[in-house]
Design a protein around this motif. Structure first.
Motif, PDB file in Angstrom:
ATOM      1  N   GLY A   6       0.933  -1.167   0.144  1.00 35.33           N
ATOM      2  CA  GLY A   6      -0.098   0.099  -0.034  1.00 35.33           C
ATOM      3  C   GLY A   6       0.981   1.418   0.090  1.00 35.33           C
ATOM      4  O   GLY A   6       1.835   1.205  -0.406  1.00 35.33           O
ATOM      5  N   GLN A   7       0.486   2.300   0.701  1.00 37.67           N
ATOM      6  CA  GLN A   7       1.255   3.582   0.705  1.00 37.67           C
ATOM      7  C   GLN A   7       0.754   4.060   2.057  1.00 37.67           C
ATOM      8  O   GLN A   7      -0.477   4.184   2.437  1.00 37.67           O
ATOM      9  N   CYS A   8       1.664   4.624   2.778  1.00 36.42           N
ATOM     10  CA  CYS A   8       1.760   5.308   4.029  1.00 36.42           C
ATOM     11  C   CYS A   8       2.158   6.637   3.882  1.00 36.42           C
ATOM     12  O   CYS A   8       3.086   7.063   3.175  1.00 36.42           O
ATOM     13  N   ILE A   9       1.354   7.582   4.451  1.00 33.31           N
ATOM     14  CA  ILE A   9       1.602   9.014   4.278  1.00 33.31           C
ATOM     15  C   ILE A   9       1.393   9.709   5.771  1.00 33.31           C
ATOM     16  O   ILE A   9       0.464   9.511   6.426  1.00 33.31           O
ATOM     17  N   SER A  10       2.609  10.417   6.162  1.00 31.86           N
ATOM     18  CA  SER A  10       2.285  11.177   7.418  1.00 31.86           C
ATOM     19  C   SER A  10       1.707  12.411   7.379  1.00 31.86           C
ATOM     20  O   SER A  10       1.651  13.087   6.339  1.00 31.86           O
ATOM     21  N   LEU A  11       0.647  12.658   8.050  1.00 33.76           N
ATOM     22  CA  LEU A  11       0.042  13.933   8.248  1.00 33.76           C
ATOM     23  C   LEU A  11       0.335  14.714   9.417  1.00 33.76           C
ATOM     24  O   LEU A  11      -0.297  15.086  10.560  1.00 33.76           O
ATOM     25  N   GLY A  12       1.608  15.142   9.350  1.00 31.45           N
ATOM     26  CA  GLY A  12       2.109  15.761  10.762  1.00 31.45           C
ATOM     27  C   GLY A  12       2.741  14.888  11.567  1.00 31.45           C
ATOM     28  O   GLY A  12       2.871  13.674  11.477  1.00 31.45           O
ATOM     29  N   ASP A  57      -0.567  12.212  13.195  1.00 31.61           N
ATOM     30  CA  ASP A  57      -1.545  11.724  12.248  1.00 31.61           C
ATOM     31  C   ASP A  57      -0.841  11.343  11.180  1.00 31.61           C
ATOM     32  O   ASP A  57       0.162  11.673  10.889  1.00 31.61           O
ATOM     33  N   GLY A  58      -1.766  10.214  10.446  1.00 28.02           N
ATOM     34  CA  GLY A  58      -1.284   9.719   9.435  1.00 28.02           C
ATOM     35  C   GLY A  58      -2.159   8.859   8.782  1.00 28.02           C
ATOM     36  O   GLY A  58      -3.339   8.573   9.208  1.00 28.02           O
ATOM     37  N   ILE A  59      -1.663   8.129   7.513  1.00 24.94           N
ATOM     38  CA  ILE A  59      -2.575   7.016   6.765  1.00 24.94           C
ATOM     39  C   ILE A  59      -2.084   5.914   6.345  1.00 24.94           C
ATOM     40  O   ILE A  59      -0.832   6.362   5.697  1.00 24.94           O
ATOM     41  N   PHE A  60      -2.405   4.784   6.636  1.00 21.84           N
ATOM     42  CA  PHE A  60      -1.666   3.705   5.760  1.00 21.84           C
ATOM     43  C   PHE A  60      -2.939   3.109   5.060  1.00 21.84           C
ATOM     44  O   PHE A  60      -3.784   2.669   5.312  1.00 21.84           O
ATOM     45  N   GLN A  61      -2.732   3.497   3.493  1.00 21.86           N
ATOM     46  CA  GLN A  61      -3.721   2.977   2.503  1.00 21.86           C
ATOM     47  C   GLN A  61      -3.383   1.705   2.152  1.00 21.86           C
ATOM     48  O   GLN A  61      -2.299   1.207   1.545  1.00 21.86           O
ATOM     49  N   PHE A  62      -4.087   0.398   2.409  1.00 22.74           N
ATOM     50  CA  PHE A  62      -3.672  -0.830   1.852  1.00 22.74           C
ATOM     51  C   PHE A  62      -4.013  -0.889   0.366  1.00 22.74           C
ATOM     52  O   PHE A  62      -4.844  -0.282  -0.124  1.00 22.74           O
ATOM     53  N   ALA A  63      -3.268  -2.005  -0.235  1.00 23.33           N
ATOM     54  CA  ALA A  63      -3.575  -2.054  -1.600  1.00 23.33           C
ATOM     55  C   ALA A  63      -3.312  -3.576  -1.869  1.00 23.33           C
ATOM     56  O   ALA A  63      -2.855  -4.545  -1.027  1.00 23.33           O
ATOM     57  N   THR A  64      -3.468  -4.077  -2.908  1.00 26.36           N
ATOM     58  CA  THR A  64      -3.302  -5.392  -3.584  1.00 26.36           C
ATOM     59  C   THR A  64      -1.645  -5.366  -3.577  1.00 26.36           C
ATOM     60  O   THR A  64      -1.007  -4.538  -3.811  1.00 26.36           O
ATOM     61  N   LYS A  65      -1.259  -6.945  -4.056  1.00 20.79           N
ATOM     62  CA  LYS A  65       0.175  -6.893  -4.145  1.00 20.79           C
ATOM     63  C   LYS A  65       0.576  -6.426  -5.594  1.00 20.79           C
ATOM     64  O   LYS A  65       1.564  -5.919  -5.826  1.00 20.79           O
TER      65      LYS A  65
END
Length: 407
Positions: free
Chosen positions: A316-322, A325-333
């Protein structure tokens, strides 16, 4: 090559190059040299923190590079494939038996009037280090415009807004184009809570950058004390200058073993590699496995064995938001975002785990070459992507896919 060491030269000391260099030390009869323009390892996924003043974004090579690797702080200006040697900026010439091309990526030419003169890119350590004092010199309420709605733009906007700065994020299209719609809403909500003004859609395309303003396609003019440019990446033109075949962006064309289509003694890895003309997404998530695969290809050739092929799996893709806070967007292989994501404090913790985990992966390979296994994930295959690409090419040419495969 019996009776002497096999000389392997690695160009580039980033995620891919360090992984490859460390892994090559599995054999005692291989002499590994790493050429890199900087004396320290740049932890690139923390560059937005360097700009924001919360991290130095460097790690000493002694922490991540195997003791058996010789580090040469210099830049390669040309590869002489026929002579199996490289020319260095210092004037030296270094020979090799095998070469791993891991030169990474950097800022792309903005192609927008005024951007080169007035916007500040953030794709390299030097660029981030130059940006920090400019931000420090600006007052806390001075308007800052960040151009680019991808991970770097989002992270930079959030980092600066958390300092209390007045930040506008100009996406030039969709906010977080990789993200699933649910993840995008979460990111938009967090940016709004930080006070970031997000401008997206076709009208939010930058048409000109001035010393104190950013002009958009829909006629809007944004006042900007500091303009940060995060839209797009480019790769060094070393392969092009050396007469090696590349894709349109300049990435070295290779087969599925990462071997150059021009020379079996040259193997590509990381952001500067274009296996089968279908490179994976530029990221440390791809670079480290590519570095491991490149090293395995070289080691197989030295042993007289047939190299394995690329098996790339994404999470997936992980993004820090400060910092909180943040987000880890899961994805397929296959790197397609799905509905599932983790955000808030959990997202921030996952992002930090990734940042620290990357360094641990490299350090573990330095201490125990061959320990890294993620480039061999079961079920991870590129064949479906290659088949889909080839079928699409055949349709575009008006040729049935079955006929193309038969050919």
């Amino acid at each position: 090559m019996s009776g002497k060491s096999t000389e392997v030269l690695v160009i580039g000391g980033g995620y891919a190059g360090v992984m490859a260099a460390n892994r090559l030390t599995r054999r005692g009869d291989v002499a590994v040299t790493l050429v890199n323009p900087r004396p320290d390892f740049v932890h690139r996924i923390r560059l937005h923190q360097l700009a924001g003043g919360t991290d130095a974004a460097v790690v000493a090579y002694r922490e991540v590079l195997a003791e058996g690797v010789r580090l040469v702080v210099d830049s390669v200006t040309r590869i002489d494939a026929a002579g199996r040697a490289v020319e260095l900026a210092s004037g030296a010439r270094t020979g090799y038996d095998y070469l791993i091309y891991a030169v990474g990526s950097g800022s792309a030419d903005p192609g927008v009037p005024g951007a080169a003169e007035h916007a500040h890119p953030l794709a390299t350590f030097e660029e981030a280090r130059r940006l920090r004092p400019l931000l420090e010199a600006a007052s806390g309420q001075a308007p800052v415009v960040v151009v680019g709605g991808g991970p770097t733009g989002i992270e930079t906007a959030a980092e600066l807004a958390e300092e209390g700065r007045a930040v506008t994020l100009v996406c030039g299209g969709v906010l977080g184009p990789y993200l699933h719609a649910r993840g995008r809403r979460s990111v938009a909500g967090r940016l709004a809570a930080l006070g970031v003004t997000v401008l997206d859609g076709p009208g939010a395309r930058v048409t000109e950058v001035a010393a104190d303003a950013v002009h958009l396609a829909d006629g809007r003019e944004l006042t900007s004390r500091v303009t940060v440019w995060t839209a797009g990446f480019g790769v060094p033109d070393l392969a092009v200058r050396s007469g090696l075949r590349t894709d349109a962006l300049g990435r070295l064309l290779a087969d599925e073993t990462l071997t150059s289509v021009d020379d079996e003694r040259i193997v590509a890895a990381g952001d500067s590699a274009a296996p089968s003309g279908l490179p994976p997404r530029m990221s440390c998530q791809a670079a480290i496995p590519l570095g491991a695969r490149a090293a395995d290809t070289v080691l197989s050739r030295i042993a007289g064995e047939r190299p394995g092929t690329l098996r790339q799996a994404f999470a997936g893709q992980c993004i820090s938001l400060g910092r909180r806070d943040g987000i880890f967007q899961f994805a397929t292989k296959a790197d397609q975002a799905v509905w599932l994501h983790a955000d808030g404090r959990l997202g921030a913790k996952l992002k930090e785990l990734v940042c620290t985990g990357v360094v641990k992966h490299l350090a573990a390979e330095a201490h125990k070459p061959g320990a890294y296994k993620l480039h061999q994930v079961p079920g991870a295959t590129r064949q479906k992507l290659l088949d889909a690409r080839d079928a699409g090419d055949a349709r575009d040419a008006g040729v049935p896919a079955t006929a193309r495969q038969a050919a």
